[in-house]
Design a protein around this motif. Structure first.
Motif, PDB file in Angstrom:
ATOM      1  N   LYS A  61       0.864  -1.188   0.000  1.00  0.00           N
ATOM      2  CA  LYS A  61       0.000   0.000   0.000  1.00  0.00           C
ATOM      3  C   LYS A  61       0.895   1.231   0.000  1.00  0.00           C
ATOM      4  O   LYS A  61       1.855   1.310   0.761  1.00  0.00           O
ATOM      5  CB  LYS A  61      -0.917   0.023   1.232  1.00  0.00           C
ATOM      6  CG  LYS A  61      -1.795  -1.231   1.355  1.00  0.00           C
ATOM      7  CD  LYS A  61      -2.698  -1.406   0.167  1.00  0.00           C
ATOM      8  CE  LYS A  61      -3.555  -2.652   0.320  1.00  0.00           C
ATOM      9  NZ  LYS A  61      -4.217  -3.044  -0.905  1.00  0.00           N
TER      10      LYS A  61
ATOM     11  N   LYS B 176      -2.901   6.706   1.637  1.00  0.00           N
ATOM     12  CA  LYS B 176      -4.252   6.683   2.180  1.00  0.00           C
ATOM     13  C   LYS B 176      -4.972   7.966   1.804  1.00  0.00           C
ATOM     14  O   LYS B 176      -4.367   9.030   1.721  1.00  0.00           O
ATOM     15  CB  LYS B 176      -4.229   6.594   3.711  1.00  0.00           C
ATOM     16  CG  LYS B 176      -3.661   5.325   4.265  1.00  0.00           C
ATOM     17  CD  LYS B 176      -3.675   5.355   5.778  1.00  0.00           C
ATOM     18  CE  LYS B 176      -3.044   4.073   6.315  1.00  0.00           C
ATOM     19  NZ  LYS B 176      -3.030   4.046   7.775  1.00  0.00           N
TER      20      LYS B 176
ATOM     21  N   SER C  69      -9.108   9.881   2.520  1.00  0.00           N
ATOM     22  CA  SER C  69     -10.323   9.802   3.328  1.00  0.00           C
ATOM     23  C   SER C  69     -11.539   9.586   2.433  1.00  0.00           C
ATOM     24  O   SER C  69     -11.472   9.756   1.216  1.00  0.00           O
ATOM     25  CB  SER C  69     -10.498  11.095   4.125  1.00  0.00           C
ATOM     26  OG  SER C  69     -10.756  12.168   3.249  1.00  0.00           O
TER      27      SER C  69
ATOM     28  N   VAL D 203      -5.268   3.120   0.050  1.00  0.00           N
ATOM     29  CA  VAL D 203      -6.292   2.712   1.013  1.00  0.00           C
ATOM     30  C   VAL D 203      -7.251   3.871   1.250  1.00  0.00           C
ATOM     31  O   VAL D 203      -6.821   5.013   1.401  1.00  0.00           O
ATOM     32  CB  VAL D 203      -5.646   2.286   2.361  1.00  0.00           C
ATOM     33  CG1 VAL D 203      -6.697   1.935   3.386  1.00  0.00           C
ATOM     34  CG2 VAL D 203      -4.682   1.135   2.130  1.00  0.00           C
TER      35      VAL D 203
ATOM     36  N   GLU E   4      -9.649   5.202   3.950  1.00  0.00           N
ATOM     37  CA  GLU E   4      -9.984   5.016   5.352  1.00  0.00           C
ATOM     38  C   GLU E   4     -11.480   5.195   5.571  1.00  0.00           C
ATOM     39  O   GLU E   4     -12.058   6.212   5.201  1.00  0.00           O
ATOM     40  CB  GLU E   4      -9.195   5.999   6.214  1.00  0.00           C
ATOM     41  CG  GLU E   4      -7.697   5.752   6.160  1.00  0.00           C
ATOM     42  CD  GLU E   4      -6.927   6.783   6.922  1.00  0.00           C
ATOM     43  OE1 GLU E   4      -7.326   7.956   6.953  1.00  0.00           O
ATOM     44  OE2 GLU E   4      -5.881   6.402   7.498  1.00  0.00           O
ATOM     45  N   GLY E   5     -12.125   4.198   6.170  1.00  0.00           N
ATOM     46  CA  GLY E   5     -13.526   4.273   6.499  1.00  0.00           C
ATOM     47  C   GLY E   5     -14.463   3.878   5.374  1.00  0.00           C
ATOM     48  O   GLY E   5     -15.673   4.060   5.473  1.00  0.00           O
ATOM     49  N   TYR E   6     -13.945   3.329   4.286  1.00  0.00           N
ATOM     50  CA  TYR E   6     -14.788   2.900   3.159  1.00  0.00           C
ATOM     51  C   TYR E   6     -14.703   1.375   3.071  1.00  0.00           C
ATOM     52  O   TYR E   6     -13.627   0.827   2.843  1.00  0.00           O
ATOM     53  CB  TYR E   6     -14.296   3.538   1.863  1.00  0.00           C
ATOM     54  CG  TYR E   6     -15.227   3.327   0.688  1.00  0.00           C
ATOM     55  CD1 TYR E   6     -16.393   4.055   0.563  1.00  0.00           C
ATOM     56  CD2 TYR E   6     -14.913   2.405  -0.306  1.00  0.00           C
ATOM     57  CE1 TYR E   6     -17.234   3.885  -0.512  1.00  0.00           C
ATOM     58  CE2 TYR E   6     -15.741   2.225  -1.398  1.00  0.00           C
ATOM     59  CZ  TYR E   6     -16.918   2.969  -1.498  1.00  0.00           C
ATOM     60  OH  TYR E   6     -17.749   2.780  -2.565  1.00  0.00           O
ATOM     61  N   ASP E   7     -15.828   0.683   3.261  1.00  0.00           N
ATOM     62  CA  ASP E   7     -15.808  -0.776   3.396  1.00  0.00           C
ATOM     63  C   ASP E   7     -16.267  -1.538   2.162  1.00  0.00           C
ATOM     64  O   ASP E   7     -16.354  -2.749   2.199  1.00  0.00           O
ATOM     65  CB  ASP E   7     -16.688  -1.194   4.577  1.00  0.00           C
ATOM     66  CG  ASP E   7     -16.156  -0.663   5.893  1.00  0.00           C
ATOM     67  OD1 ASP E   7     -14.941  -0.439   5.983  1.00  0.00           O
ATOM     68  OD2 ASP E   7     -16.959  -0.470   6.811  1.00  0.00           O
TER      69      ASP E   7
END
Length: 140
Positions: free
Chosen positions: A92, A95, A97, A134, A136-139
């Motif tokens: 990776k 990152k 958001s 990546v 962050e907070g996204y599934d």
């Protein structure tokens, strides 16, 4: 009577930085005229790469359509990385958001095959995943 299309060419130039060259020569258009029009139209997007679709007609006239900056360039800028990962699953590189993802998706929506912002976010998230970025907070 409509003009006969001689050629349709897809190219990318820096905003405000189109110059005559071999890529434009293949489009069979008046290069200085195209460069002046393109540079004027993209002056406000400085620092971005701007895809353009040039339609050249047999009488040497042309039209062009500007597209949005490629998602990969927007993701690299948001993640502050120089390039994507060579092996995205193992390494990776950065990152971003969910807010950055949404901003990019809203910007790219006119050029994407998506009906809404959520669909556009899924497409951009896939691009980010393939680059090793990546979210962050996204599934999804």
């Amino acid at each position: 009577m409509s003009k006969k299309v001689a050629k349709v060419v897809k190219l990318q130039f820096p905003a405000g930085g189109a110059r005559p060259g071999p890529a434009l020569a293949s489009a069979s258009v008046n290069m200085p005229q195209f460069c002046a029009q393109f540079n004027d139209a993209t002056r406000d997007r400085a620092g971005d790469i701007v895809p353009v679709i040039i339609t050249a007609f047999e009488d040497k006239s042309f039209t062009f359509v500007l597209k949005t900056t490629p998602a990969a360039n927007l993701l690299k800028k948001a993640a502050n990385v120089a390039k994507g990962s060579g092996s995205a699953k193992a390494t990776k590189v950065g990152k971003i958001s969910v807010e950055d993802l949404k901003k990019i998706a809203e910007y790219k929506l006119p050029d994407l095959n998506a009906n809404d912002v959520e669909g556009a976010m899924a497409i951009i998230a896939g691009t980010a995943r393939n680059m090793g970025i990546v979210i962050e907070g996204y599934d999804k």
